[in-house]
Design a protein around this motif. Structure first.
Motif, PDB file in Angstrom:
ATOM      1  N   ARG A 291       0.827  -1.205   0.000  1.00  0.00           N
ATOM      2  CA  ARG A 291       0.000   0.000   0.000  1.00  0.00           C
ATOM      3  C   ARG A 291       0.869   1.266   0.000  1.00  0.00           C
ATOM      4  NH1 ARG A 291      -1.919   3.823   2.952  1.00  0.00           N
ATOM      5  NH2 ARG A 291      -0.719   3.221   4.782  1.00  0.00           N
ATOM      6  N   LEU A 292       1.933   1.261   0.851  1.00  0.00           N
ATOM      7  CA  LEU A 292       2.803   2.434   0.961  1.00  0.00           C
ATOM      8  C   LEU A 292       3.480   2.776  -0.364  1.00  0.00           C
ATOM      9  CD1 LEU A 292       4.653   1.977   4.408  1.00  0.00           C
ATOM     10  CD2 LEU A 292       3.148   3.878   3.753  1.00  0.00           C
ATOM     11  N   TYR A 293       3.906   1.737  -1.087  1.00  0.00           N
ATOM     12  CA  TYR A 293       4.724   2.009  -2.268  1.00  0.00           C
ATOM     13  C   TYR A 293       4.012   1.806  -3.604  1.00  0.00           C
ATOM     14  CZ  TYR A 293       8.134   2.529   1.354  1.00  0.00           C
ATOM     15  OH  TYR A 293       8.767   2.961   2.480  1.00  0.00           O
ATOM     16  N   HIS A 294       2.839   1.171  -3.567  1.00  0.00           N
ATOM     17  CA  HIS A 294       2.097   1.014  -4.821  1.00  0.00           C
ATOM     18  C   HIS A 294       0.648   1.471  -4.691  1.00  0.00           C
ATOM     19  CE1 HIS A 294       5.153  -0.950  -7.294  1.00  0.00           C
ATOM     20  NE2 HIS A 294       5.523  -1.580  -6.179  1.00  0.00           N
ATOM     21  N   GLY A 295       0.240   1.861  -3.502  1.00  0.00           N
ATOM     22  CA  GLY A 295      -1.132   2.340  -3.314  1.00  0.00           C
ATOM     23  C   GLY A 295      -2.089   1.202  -2.980  1.00  0.00           C
ATOM     24  N   GLU A 296      -3.221   1.600  -2.409  1.00  0.00           N
ATOM     25  CA  GLU A 296      -4.241   0.665  -1.941  1.00  0.00           C
ATOM     26  C   GLU A 296      -4.706  -0.284  -3.042  1.00  0.00           C
ATOM     27  OE1 GLU A 296      -5.361   0.749   1.444  1.00  0.00           O
ATOM     28  OE2 GLU A 296      -6.040  -1.211   0.697  1.00  0.00           O
ATOM     29  N   SER A 297      -4.803   0.273  -4.232  1.00  0.00           N
ATOM     30  CA  SER A 297      -5.369  -0.502  -5.342  1.00  0.00           C
ATOM     31  C   SER A 297      -4.509  -1.707  -5.721  1.00  0.00           C
ATOM     32  CB  SER A 297      -5.550   0.399  -6.558  1.00  0.00           C
ATOM     33  OG  SER A 297      -4.285   0.904  -6.953  1.00  0.00           O
ATOM     34  N   ALA A 298      -3.248  -1.662  -5.388  1.00  0.00           N
ATOM     35  CA  ALA A 298      -2.350  -2.760  -5.797  1.00  0.00           C
ATOM     36  C   ALA A 298      -2.376  -3.932  -4.826  1.00  0.00           C
ATOM     37  CB  ALA A 298      -0.921  -2.231  -5.943  1.00  0.00           C
ATOM     38  N   VAL A 299      -2.954  -3.707  -3.646  1.00  0.00           N
ATOM     39  CA  VAL A 299      -2.836  -4.706  -2.580  1.00  0.00           C
ATOM     40  C   VAL A 299      -3.522  -6.036  -2.914  1.00  0.00           C
ATOM     41  CG1 VAL A 299      -3.336  -5.227  -0.150  1.00  0.00           C
ATOM     42  CG2 VAL A 299      -2.549  -2.934  -0.802  1.00  0.00           C
ATOM     43  N   ALA A 300      -4.780  -5.934  -3.305  1.00  0.00           N
ATOM     44  CA  ALA A 300      -5.558  -7.152  -3.535  1.00  0.00           C
ATOM     45  C   ALA A 300      -4.932  -8.049  -4.608  1.00  0.00           C
ATOM     46  CB  ALA A 300      -6.989  -6.774  -3.927  1.00  0.00           C
ATOM     47  N   GLN A 301      -4.557  -7.412  -5.699  1.00  0.00           N
ATOM     48  CA  GLN A 301      -3.926  -8.133  -6.803  1.00  0.00           C
ATOM     49  C   GLN A 301      -2.623  -8.817  -6.364  1.00  0.00           C
ATOM     50  OE1 GLN A 301      -4.978  -8.763  -9.783  1.00  0.00           O
ATOM     51  NE2 GLN A 301      -3.102  -9.401 -10.842  1.00  0.00           N
ATOM     52  N   ALA A 302      -1.830  -8.063  -5.571  1.00  0.00           N
ATOM     53  CA  ALA A 302      -0.554  -8.603  -5.094  1.00  0.00           C
ATOM     54  C   ALA A 302      -0.789  -9.818  -4.199  1.00  0.00           C
ATOM     55  CB  ALA A 302       0.220  -7.531  -4.335  1.00  0.00           C
ATOM     56  N   GLU A 303      -1.808  -9.716  -3.380  1.00  0.00           N
ATOM     57  CA  GLU A 303      -2.101 -10.812  -2.460  1.00  0.00           C
ATOM     58  C   GLU A 303      -2.543 -12.043  -3.238  1.00  0.00           C
ATOM     59  OE1 GLU A 303      -4.456  -9.565   0.803  1.00  0.00           O
ATOM     60  OE2 GLU A 303      -4.459 -11.534   1.779  1.00  0.00           O
ATOM     61  N   LYS A 304      -3.366 -11.807  -4.246  1.00  0.00           N
ATOM     62  CA  LYS A 304      -3.858 -12.903  -5.080  1.00  0.00           C
ATOM     63  C   LYS A 304      -2.691 -13.592  -5.796  1.00  0.00           C
ATOM     64  CE  LYS A 304      -7.273 -13.851  -8.640  1.00  0.00           C
ATOM     65  NZ  LYS A 304      -7.981 -13.208  -9.778  1.00  0.00           N
ATOM     66  N   ARG A 305      -1.827 -12.746  -6.363  1.00  0.00           N
ATOM     67  CA  ARG A 305      -0.660 -13.288  -7.053  1.00  0.00           C
ATOM     68  C   ARG A 305       0.237 -14.068  -6.094  1.00  0.00           C
ATOM     69  NH1 ARG A 305       1.548 -11.389 -11.829  1.00  0.00           N
ATOM     70  NH2 ARG A 305       3.169 -12.915 -11.330  1.00  0.00           N
ATOM     71  N   TYR A 306       0.315 -13.561  -4.866  1.00  0.00           N
ATOM     72  CA  TYR A 306       1.137 -14.238  -3.869  1.00  0.00           C
ATOM     73  C   TYR A 306       0.653 -15.657  -3.633  1.00  0.00           C
ATOM     74  CZ  TYR A 306       2.801 -15.902   0.575  1.00  0.00           C
ATOM     75  OH  TYR A 306       3.332 -16.705   1.555  1.00  0.00           O
ATOM     76  N   PHE A 307      -0.634 -15.790  -3.479  1.00  0.00           N
ATOM     77  CA  PHE A 307      -1.186 -17.131  -3.246  1.00  0.00           C
ATOM     78  C   PHE A 307      -0.914 -18.035  -4.425  1.00  0.00           C
ATOM     79  CE2 PHE A 307      -3.846 -15.257   0.147  1.00  0.00           C
ATOM     80  CZ  PHE A 307      -3.515 -16.169   1.146  1.00  0.00           C
ATOM     81  N   SER A 308      -1.045 -17.477  -5.587  1.00  0.00           N
ATOM     82  CA  SER A 308      -0.826 -18.251  -6.800  1.00  0.00           C
ATOM     83  C   SER A 308       0.616 -18.746  -6.868  1.00  0.00           C
ATOM     84  CB  SER A 308      -1.191 -17.384  -8.005  1.00  0.00           C
ATOM     85  OG  SER A 308      -0.542 -17.842  -9.141  1.00  0.00           O
ATOM     86  N   ILE A 309       1.556 -17.839  -6.538  1.00  0.00           N
ATOM     87  CA  ILE A 309       2.971 -18.212  -6.563  1.00  0.00           C
ATOM     88  C   ILE A 309       3.279 -19.207  -5.449  1.00  0.00           C
ATOM     89  CG2 ILE A 309       5.321 -17.353  -6.216  1.00  0.00           C
ATOM     90  CD1 ILE A 309       4.247 -14.657  -7.435  1.00  0.00           C
ATOM     91  N   ALA A 310       2.775 -18.885  -4.244  1.00  0.00           N
ATOM     92  CA  ALA A 310       3.087 -19.707  -3.076  1.00  0.00           C
ATOM     93  C   ALA A 310       2.605 -21.136  -3.249  1.00  0.00           C
ATOM     94  CB  ALA A 310       2.465 -19.095  -1.827  1.00  0.00           C
ATOM     95  N   SER A 311       1.488 -21.270  -3.898  1.00  0.00           N
ATOM     96  CA  SER A 311       0.927 -22.608  -4.028  1.00  0.00           C
ATOM     97  C   SER A 311       1.386 -23.287  -5.304  1.00  0.00           C
ATOM     98  CB  SER A 311      -0.596 -22.512  -4.010  1.00  0.00           C
ATOM     99  OG  SER A 311      -1.026 -21.775  -5.144  1.00  0.00           O
ATOM    100  N   GLY A 312       2.198 -22.590  -6.091  1.00  0.00           N
ATOM    101  CA  GLY A 312       2.624 -23.181  -7.356  1.00  0.00           C
ATOM    102  C   GLY A 312       1.409 -23.488  -8.221  1.00  0.00           C
ATOM    103  N   ASN A 313       0.487 -22.529  -8.331  1.00  0.00           N
ATOM    104  CA  ASN A 313      -0.763 -22.700  -9.059  1.00  0.00           C
ATOM    105  C   ASN A 313      -1.587 -23.872  -8.534  1.00  0.00           C
ATOM    106  OD1 ASN A 313      -0.526 -20.546 -10.955  1.00  0.00           O
ATOM    107  ND2 ASN A 313       1.134 -21.740 -11.896  1.00  0.00           N
ATOM    108  N   ALA A 314      -1.719 -23.897  -7.251  1.00  0.00           N
ATOM    109  CA  ALA A 314      -2.519 -24.949  -6.635  1.00  0.00           C
ATOM    110  C   ALA A 314      -3.983 -24.769  -7.043  1.00  0.00           C
ATOM    111  CB  ALA A 314      -2.409 -24.843  -5.112  1.00  0.00           C
ATOM    112  N   PRO A 315      -4.668 -25.895  -7.288  1.00  0.00           N
ATOM    113  CA  PRO A 315      -6.089 -25.787  -7.648  1.00  0.00           C
ATOM    114  C   PRO A 315      -6.900 -25.199  -6.495  1.00  0.00           C
ATOM    115  CG  PRO A 315      -5.470 -28.063  -7.172  1.00  0.00           C
ATOM    116  CD  PRO A 315      -4.217 -27.278  -7.156  1.00  0.00           C
TER     117      PRO A 315
END
Lengths: 388, 388
Positions: A291-315
């Motif tokens: 949020r501090l460096y990309h703004g509020e709008s970037a948070v949700a997307q980043a979090e979603k991408r994080y899960f995707s990466i963390a799970s290695g595209n887990a179903p």
């Protein structure tokens, strides 16, 4: 901001103030002060470590003071050996300019660019002739310069110190003279250099600057200070999902320090969170930094991408297995997940490199797993591990 | 002069040649070489110590080589701490110019001014900017510079070394680069600096100069090297009678060295003289030095003045007493001269400070006199002592 509030804010996060009385008096004058902050342009990617003093500078700005941001394009041609044990590769003039430009852009994420004055130290150092250099050099003795820890250590261990390196603290100190700085802010690793500036100003008949030093943020390894060259950093210019992912990896033990030094979240708030749910605390931290460096709008997307990466595209609908006891050996876990038939089978899988935990390959067959995570085998088999 | 003769002349008086093979090859090219000699203008009065390398330069001149005489007007603003244990007072630019001019005049007494090229190192060092200074400084490490004895000693004994002083050897070395020197000549106390020049030329892609070092002439005290600041020197610019008088005071033990290093008198000639009559040898030496720096015409007058000073204005027609046995105790001599009635009387006279030998007050009542001289009591009584 009231002077007293600013002073208290400084005291809360600063490691050293030289001198406290001088700083208090200078702030009390009620006149805009020149606050110097020196940046080494050999590290163009600003990271959270840099943000510690920069966030304090923002407070100075908000209190009406003038921030002079010194891009060490000239000194960068040597490279400051502070805290490092080898002679750095010098940068070309062009490289330092390019890096300086990039630095400038990134600083805009923390400071108000409209209230910051930018200066390149080549503007004055580049114009000095040999006689002026000698005059400057004459103000310090070898013994005084060798008091700097890294010089002393290198000298003691017979590692080469280029004569040009000895001039670095004087060059940085001369910046304060050229700028007539009132206050200089920097990391604790810069304390020596900052105090040289203070002493040199006396030699050049100026009022000596007040020096404020800030803690160095430990890196993601939890050991070394955050630094790009050690690859243990969270860059403020990095993509939101990268920042998010890196924030999730901050070791639990230093997460309080990260909250304290790099966010505005109140101490009682993050303390409570850390005590109750460390994983949740990581999410809060990661969201705040994005949020501090990309703004509020970037948070949700980043979090979603994080899960995707963390799970290695887990179903989306994974099998979940529940683990009791708070911790489990990875080989045991592989058996319970149905990925291995025996301990030796599990070890073979790990050795083969096909087992991942939260998207990261497991290398250690003796690993103990102690938190909710996604376990995978190869590209298709996923299990959600849940501790009960 | 043939190349081989020149090489042999160098070998005879030089202390060190770096490298002998290189020098031989370079001389054998048969082309005029650039011979650098650096002068420190903080010592404007050239003395016999300086004459040792200068006389060798004259031989280079006579062999057709080009002498480049570097007036260190820029380096003189710092002052070379070589062989000295304290930080020198820097000279102003104006002072170094004035001293340089004076130096130039005096050098004309030894070198052929028509065949010497004069250079002031401010011409190139004064034009260097900070970046060029840093590049130069980067060629040497602190450890390398601290190999210089005086730096090492001062550092070890906690005496301050100004950072600017560390740059001195590099500045002097850079002179060799600016001049593209083929050979540099200097005293043994300059060996380190001269070799820095040789090394730096390699760094700057030049053929490294050959270095020739000459012995340091001991001063009139017979202990320290000759130096103006120790007041143990014979200045080549001093008045003939002063030179004459000082030459007469050269300690017997080092007179052979003075003959060897500062005159062209053949070794067999002065060796014979020294062995047979040391006082006569002093006269020969004094006459030769006056002749070298003031010309033949000045010798007689200087000698006359010397006698006048030495005898404290002794009258032309003195009583002469002849002494046999080659030596006599001063108290005995005073009785024979009719100045004292008894030994105790003689001792009282000596203690009273009224007795002089060759114009110098006798302090030691146990002195043995062993050479022709003028004995005086008070201002009016003189006796010529003659040993038979």
């Amino acid at each position: 901001m009231e002077t007293l509030i600013l002073f208290e804010a400084i005291k809360r996060s600063a490691v050293g103030i030289f001198s406290e009385e001088g700083l208090q008096k200078r702030l009390a004058r009620g006149k805009p002060l020149k606050i110097k902050f020196g940046a080494d342009p050999s590290r163009p990617d600003l990271h959270l470590g840099h943000s510690v003093p920069l966030r304090m500078l923002r407070k100075f700005q908000d209190a009406g003071h003038e921030i002079i941001f010194v891009i060490g394009d000239f000194t960068g041609m040597i490279g400051d050996p502070s805290g490092r044990n080898k002679t750095r590769q010098p940068l070309s003039f062009e490289e330092t300019r390019q890096n300086g430009e990039s630095y400038l852009e990134q600083v805009g994420k923390i400071l108000d660019p409209a209230k910051a004055h930018i200066a390149y130290n080549s503007e004055w150092l580049g114009k000095m002739d040999f006689a002026e250099v000698l005059e400057l050099a004459s103000k310090y003795t070898l013994a005084q310069i060798l008091e700097r820890d890294d010089f002393a250590n290198r000298y003691a261990s017979n590692q080469p110190i280029g004569l040009h390196e000895l001039l670095y603290p004087l060059m940085q100190g001369y910046d304060s003279i050229a700028l007539r700085a009132d206050i200089e802010v920097g990391g604790t690793d810069q304390t020596f250099n900052l105090l040289v500036g203070r002493e040199l100003q006396k030699d050049y008949k100026q009022e000596p600057q007040e020096v404020i030093t800030f803690p160095l943020l430990p890196g993601l390894d939890g050991v070394e200070k955050m630094s790009k060259s050690l690859d243990n950093y969270i860059g403020i210019g990095e993509a939101p999902e990268i920042i998010f992912e890196k924030c999730m990896k901050v070791p639990d033990s230093i997460l309080p320090e990260y909250f304290h030094l790099t966010t505005d979240i109140a101490a009682h708030e993050y303390s409570e969170l850390l005590a109750s749910d460390i994983r949740q605390a990581h999410f809060v931290y990661a969201r705040e930094i994005v949020r501090l460096y990309h703004g509020e709008s970037a948070v949700a997307q980043a979090e979603k991408r994080y899960f995707s990466i963390a799970s290695g595209n887990a179903p989306d609908n994974m099998k979940t297995i529940s683990i009791t006891g708070g911790r489990i050996l990875i080989v045991e876990l592989l058996k319970q997940a149905g990925f291995a038939m025996s301990n030796s089978d599990a070890r073979r899988l790990i050795e083969g490199g096909g087992i991942k935990l939260d998207g990261e390959t497991v290398r250690d067959a003796n690993l103990t797993v102690a938190g909710d995570s996604v376990l995978s085998r190869g590209k298709n088999k996923f299990v959600q591990i849940h501790f009960v």
